[in-house]
Design a protein around this motif. Structure first.
Motif, mmCIF file in Angstrom:
data_model
loop_
_atom_site.group_PDB
_atom_site.id
_atom_site.type_symbol
_atom_site.label_atom_id
_atom_site.label_comp_id
_atom_site.label_asym_id
_atom_site.label_seq_id
_atom_site.Cartn_x
_atom_site.Cartn_y
_atom_site.Cartn_z
ATOM 1 N N ARG A 158 0.852 -1.186 0.000
ATOM 2 C CA ARG A 158 0.000 0.000 0.000
ATOM 3 C C ARG A 158 0.890 1.238 0.000
ATOM 4 N NH1 ARG A 158 -3.455 -0.400 5.092
ATOM 5 N NH2 ARG A 158 -4.590 1.361 4.182
ATOM 6 N N PHE A 159 0.502 2.240 -0.754
ATOM 7 C CA PHE A 159 1.289 3.466 -0.808
ATOM 8 C C PHE A 159 0.972 4.339 0.407
ATOM 9 C CE2 PHE A 159 1.088 2.649 -5.558
ATOM 10 C CZ PHE A 159 2.393 2.177 -5.625
ATOM 11 N N LEU A 160 1.639 4.018 1.513
ATOM 12 C CA LEU A 160 1.503 4.757 2.765
ATOM 13 C C LEU A 160 2.863 5.316 3.158
ATOM 14 C CD1 LEU A 160 -0.593 2.114 4.766
ATOM 15 C CD2 LEU A 160 -1.471 4.060 3.443
ATOM 16 N N LYS A 161 2.874 6.343 3.996
ATOM 17 C CA LYS A 161 4.143 6.955 4.399
ATOM 18 C C LYS A 161 5.074 5.941 5.058
ATOM 19 C CE LYS A 161 2.745 11.789 4.792
ATOM 20 N NZ LYS A 161 2.640 12.985 5.675
ATOM 21 N N LYS A 201 5.484 2.914 4.471
ATOM 22 C CA LYS A 201 6.042 1.949 3.516
ATOM 23 C C LYS A 201 7.269 2.501 2.780
ATOM 24 C CE LYS A 201 2.593 -1.052 4.084
ATOM 25 N NZ LYS A 201 2.751 -2.424 4.609
ATOM 26 N N ARG A 202 7.432 3.820 2.761
ATOM 27 C CA ARG A 202 8.614 4.503 2.226
ATOM 28 C C ARG A 202 9.015 4.067 0.819
ATOM 29 N NH1 ARG A 202 11.721 7.745 5.151
ATOM 30 N NH2 ARG A 202 11.986 8.536 2.999
ATOM 31 N N ALA A 203 8.036 3.954 -0.081
ATOM 32 C CA ALA A 203 8.343 3.601 -1.473
ATOM 33 C C ALA A 203 9.237 4.644 -2.132
ATOM 34 C CB ALA A 203 7.049 3.431 -2.266
ATOM 35 N N ASP A 204 9.194 5.895 -1.640
ATOM 36 C CA ASP A 204 10.017 6.957 -2.210
ATOM 37 C C ASP A 204 11.508 6.655 -2.117
ATOM 38 O OD1 ASP A 204 9.510 7.307 0.640
ATOM 39 O OD2 ASP A 204 10.616 9.195 0.479
ATOM 40 N N ILE A 205 11.911 5.917 -1.084
ATOM 41 C CA ILE A 205 13.328 5.583 -0.926
ATOM 42 C C ILE A 205 13.834 4.775 -2.117
ATOM 43 C CG2 ILE A 205 14.958 4.191 0.434
ATOM 44 C CD1 ILE A 205 13.489 5.029 2.916
ATOM 45 N N LEU A 206 12.994 3.872 -2.632
ATOM 46 C CA LEU A 206 13.392 3.083 -3.784
ATOM 47 C C LEU A 206 13.611 3.993 -5.002
ATOM 48 C CD1 LEU A 206 13.950 0.552 -5.395
ATOM 49 C CD2 LEU A 206 11.476 0.140 -5.532
ATOM 50 N N LEU A 207 12.792 5.005 -5.155
ATOM 51 C CA LEU A 207 12.953 5.909 -6.298
ATOM 52 C C LEU A 207 14.266 6.691 -6.204
ATOM 53 C CD1 LEU A 207 9.290 7.228 -6.664
ATOM 54 C CD2 LEU A 207 10.464 5.511 -8.048
ATOM 55 N N TYR A 208 14.585 7.186 -5.026
ATOM 56 C CA TYR A 208 15.847 7.907 -4.862
ATOM 57 C C TYR A 208 17.045 6.975 -5.099
ATOM 58 C CZ TYR A 208 13.254 11.830 -2.862
ATOM 59 O OH TYR A 208 12.400 12.892 -2.671
ATOM 60 N N ALA A 209 16.940 5.744 -4.603
ATOM 61 C CA ALA A 209 18.021 4.770 -4.801
ATOM 62 C C ALA A 209 18.140 4.394 -6.282
ATOM 63 C CB ALA A 209 17.765 3.523 -3.960
ATOM 64 N N ALA A 210 17.000 4.246 -6.954
ATOM 65 C CA ALA A 210 17.008 3.910 -8.375
ATOM 66 C C ALA A 210 17.680 5.011 -9.187
ATOM 67 C CB ALA A 210 15.578 3.686 -8.866
ATOM 68 N N LYS A 211 17.439 6.257 -8.816
ATOM 69 C CA LYS A 211 18.098 7.382 -9.503
ATOM 70 C C LYS A 211 19.613 7.286 -9.365
ATOM 71 C CE LYS A 211 18.271 11.645 -11.296
ATOM 72 N NZ LYS A 211 19.691 12.024 -11.143
ATOM 73 N N THR A 264 10.692 -1.541 1.665
ATOM 74 C CA THR A 264 11.303 -0.321 2.182
ATOM 75 C C THR A 264 10.708 0.221 3.480
ATOM 76 O OG1 THR A 264 9.835 0.841 0.631
ATOM 77 C CG2 THR A 264 12.124 0.518 -0.059
ATOM 78 N N SER A 265 9.808 -0.506 4.140
ATOM 79 C CA SER A 265 9.064 0.038 5.279
ATOM 80 C C SER A 265 9.951 0.436 6.457
ATOM 81 C CB SER A 265 8.036 -0.979 5.763
ATOM 82 O OG SER A 265 7.047 -1.209 4.797
ATOM 83 N N ASN A 266 9.398 1.342 7.287
ATOM 84 C CA ASN A 266 10.087 1.745 8.516
ATOM 85 C C ASN A 266 9.634 0.885 9.693
ATOM 86 O OD1 ASN A 266 7.594 2.783 9.444
ATOM 87 N ND2 ASN A 266 8.071 4.867 8.801
ATOM 88 N N PHE A 267 9.930 1.309 10.921
ATOM 89 C CA PHE A 267 9.661 0.485 12.099
ATOM 90 C C PHE A 267 8.174 0.323 12.421
ATOM 91 C CE2 PHE A 267 14.142 1.464 13.036
ATOM 92 C CZ PHE A 267 14.592 0.196 13.373
ATOM 93 N N GLY A 272 0.238 -1.730 -6.292
ATOM 94 C CA GLY A 272 -0.461 -1.226 -5.117
ATOM 95 C C GLY A 272 -1.141 0.103 -5.388
ATOM 96 N N ASP A 273 -1.812 0.611 -4.367
ATOM 97 C CA ASP A 273 -2.404 1.934 -4.424
ATOM 98 C C ASP A 273 -2.431 2.520 -3.023
ATOM 99 O OD1 ASP A 273 -4.439 0.594 -3.131
ATOM 100 O OD2 ASP A 273 -5.866 0.704 -4.785
ATOM 101 N N GLY A 274 -2.859 3.773 -2.914
ATOM 102 C CA GLY A 274 -2.883 4.406 -1.604
ATOM 103 C C GLY A 274 -2.669 5.904 -1.690
ATOM 104 N N VAL A 275 -2.683 6.542 -0.535
ATOM 105 C CA VAL A 275 -2.681 8.002 -0.460
ATOM 106 C C VAL A 275 -1.396 8.630 -0.982
ATOM 107 C CG1 VAL A 275 -4.317 8.080 1.455
ATOM 108 C CG2 VAL A 275 -1.870 7.904 1.942
ATOM 109 N N GLU A 276 -0.298 7.887 -1.020
ATOM 110 C CA GLU A 276 0.981 8.428 -1.456
ATOM 111 C C GLU A 276 1.205 8.289 -2.967
ATOM 112 O OE1 GLU A 276 4.132 9.532 0.684
ATOM 113 O OE2 GLU A 276 2.202 10.367 1.300
ATOM 114 N N GLU A 277 0.259 7.688 -3.682
ATOM 115 C CA GLU A 277 0.500 7.360 -5.087
ATOM 116 C C GLU A 277 0.769 8.598 -5.941
ATOM 117 O OE1 GLU A 277 -1.425 4.734 -8.753
ATOM 118 O OE2 GLU A 277 -2.440 4.821 -6.810
ATOM 119 N N LYS A 278 -0.025 9.650 -5.799
ATOM 120 C CA LYS A 278 0.165 10.851 -6.610
ATOM 121 C C LYS A 278 1.547 11.456 -6.378
ATOM 122 C CE LYS A 278 -4.686 12.208 -7.115
ATOM 123 N NZ LYS A 278 -5.704 13.268 -6.846
#
Length: 388
Positions: free
Chosen positions: A191-194, A196-206, A266-269, A221-227
């Motif tokens: 789920r695209f939630l804070k 889950k930290r999917a953004d970290i994968l994007l920065y690492a991919a860059k 990529t999730s946090n604690f 997945g989907d969720g509030v962080e998708e946009k």
């Protein structure tokens, strides 16, 4: 022997384990569902399973609720998940064998024990019963240290988790699916939630792309962080290699894992367990997982069955990604070792057999020990355990 498993609702996370317990015990096994599944989980595909004969829905009638209380008192063994505590009050008074199926209780921080209503709950459920015949099925590597902080269940925590359906394809079949990828495919699912930290994968991919590595990215997945994530993909110049697949059912998600070379979690604690780690390893992926997820220390041996990166660090993740991206052969080797470990130890059949074997021994006043896998002893792991 009669074993009763209480939990809030029956779903795909428990189905495979329960099916194996039913095979071993027949009518001696009951799963008690104590509430209706939430609407948002139902929309995610949870609770769509056919209801097996061993499921008792205590929330649907007074008679079923009465049966649930009777099972809580009379069963030889109770496995207690998320369910009303009063269902097992009488058995606790009589000091009967009970397992608590638990994620880490203090994932939001130890300050929780200072909140009055939670202090009362922790005392009532755990501290006052700490010396009774209760043991922890730990669905997080951090369970033991959290309960130790509360001075409860010391030395009585056993490795466990959630056990989705075991992978049926051979590794050779999985490898053929993965070999179709050119370049290698990196998958993220959840789920695209804070948290889950999917953004970290994007920065690492860059970082990896800037270093000259070629790959594709796929998000399920989907969720509030998708946009925000879609916008970030554009800002980082990753649009040409990134695909958002949208929401998929658990079965469809597993099929995407079977085709992926690398799976990243990529999730946090705040992530209690992280079932996608289990599924990615089972599907023969080279899994790279955050050190914060409860499943990571149990399931991944660094550089052997996967890779662990420092939670929250895109640099740490990029470093691990580049290790596997530079060698398809290494990626397959890691995925194969992960697959073998899951097939040998971390699967619902082994977990069910060990629950029954350990329960029979404990009921006789004996003990049984396992060196690896489910129901092996937990060691105390704290948030800062990971070293690069």
């Amino acid at each position: 022997m009669r074993i009763t498993f209480f939990s809030n609702y029956f779903n795909h996370h428990q189905e495979a384990l329960c099916n194996e317990l039913y095979k071993l015990l027949g009518d001696g096994f009951t799963f008690v569902e104590t509430e209706e599944i939430e609407e948002f989980r139902s929309k995610m595909g949870w609770g769509k399973e056919a209801v097996p004969p061993y499921v008792l829905k205590s929330h649907t009638s007074p008679d079923n609720l009465k049966k649930a209380y009777e099972l809580g008192e009379s069963s030889d063994v109770v496995i207690m998940g998320t369910a009303p505590e009063d269902l097992i009050e009488k058995r606790l008074d009589e000091d009967k064998l009970t397992f608590r199926y638990s994620e880490r209780p203090l994932k939001e921080g130890r300050v929780k024990v200072l909140i009055p209503r939670l202090t009362k709950k922790f005392y009532h459920n755990h501290f006052r019963n700490r010396n009774k015949n209760i043991h922890i099925l730990a669905a997080s590597a951090y369970c033991s240290s959290d309960y130790k902080f509360m001075r409860s269940y010391i030395g009585k925590c056993y490795k466990f988790g959630y056990f989705p359906k075991a992978e049926k394809k051979s590794f050779q079949e999985l490898a053929k699916l993965k070999d179709k990828n050119s370049p290698m495919k990196i998958l993220w699912a959840g789920r695209f939630l804070k948290l889950k930290r999917a953004d970290i994968l994007l920065y690492a991919a860059k970082k990896c792309r800037d270093d000259g590595y070629k790959f594709t990215l796929e998000f399920v997945g989907d969720g509030v962080e998708e946009k925000r994530l879609v916008k970030l993909v554009k800002e980082l110049g990753l649009k040409d290699i990134t695909v958002f697949k949208g929401f998929l059912s658990p079965e469809e998600t597993r099929m995407e894992m079977e085709k992926a070379d690398i799976f990243v979690m990529t999730s946090n604690f705040l992530e209690g367990w992280g079932s996608v780690i289990y599924e990615g390893l089972s599907a023969g992926c080279a899994v790279i997982a955050s050190h914060a997820a409860g499943a990571t220390p149990f399931l991944i041996k660094q550089g052997k069955t996967g890779y662990i990166f420092r939670s929250g660090s895109d640099e740490s993740l990029a470093e691990k990604l580049e290790i596997v991206l530079r060698s398809r052969e290494l990626t397959r080797e890691i995925g194969h070792a992960a697959y073998d470990n899951m097939q040998k130890y971390w699967n619902p059949k082994v977990a069910a057999e060990r629950i029954v074997e350990m329960s029979e021994a404990m009921l006789k006043g004996e003990s049984v020990e396992y060196a690896h896998g489910p129901l092996s002893k937990c060691r105390d792991i704290y948030n800062n355990w990971f070293r690069e």
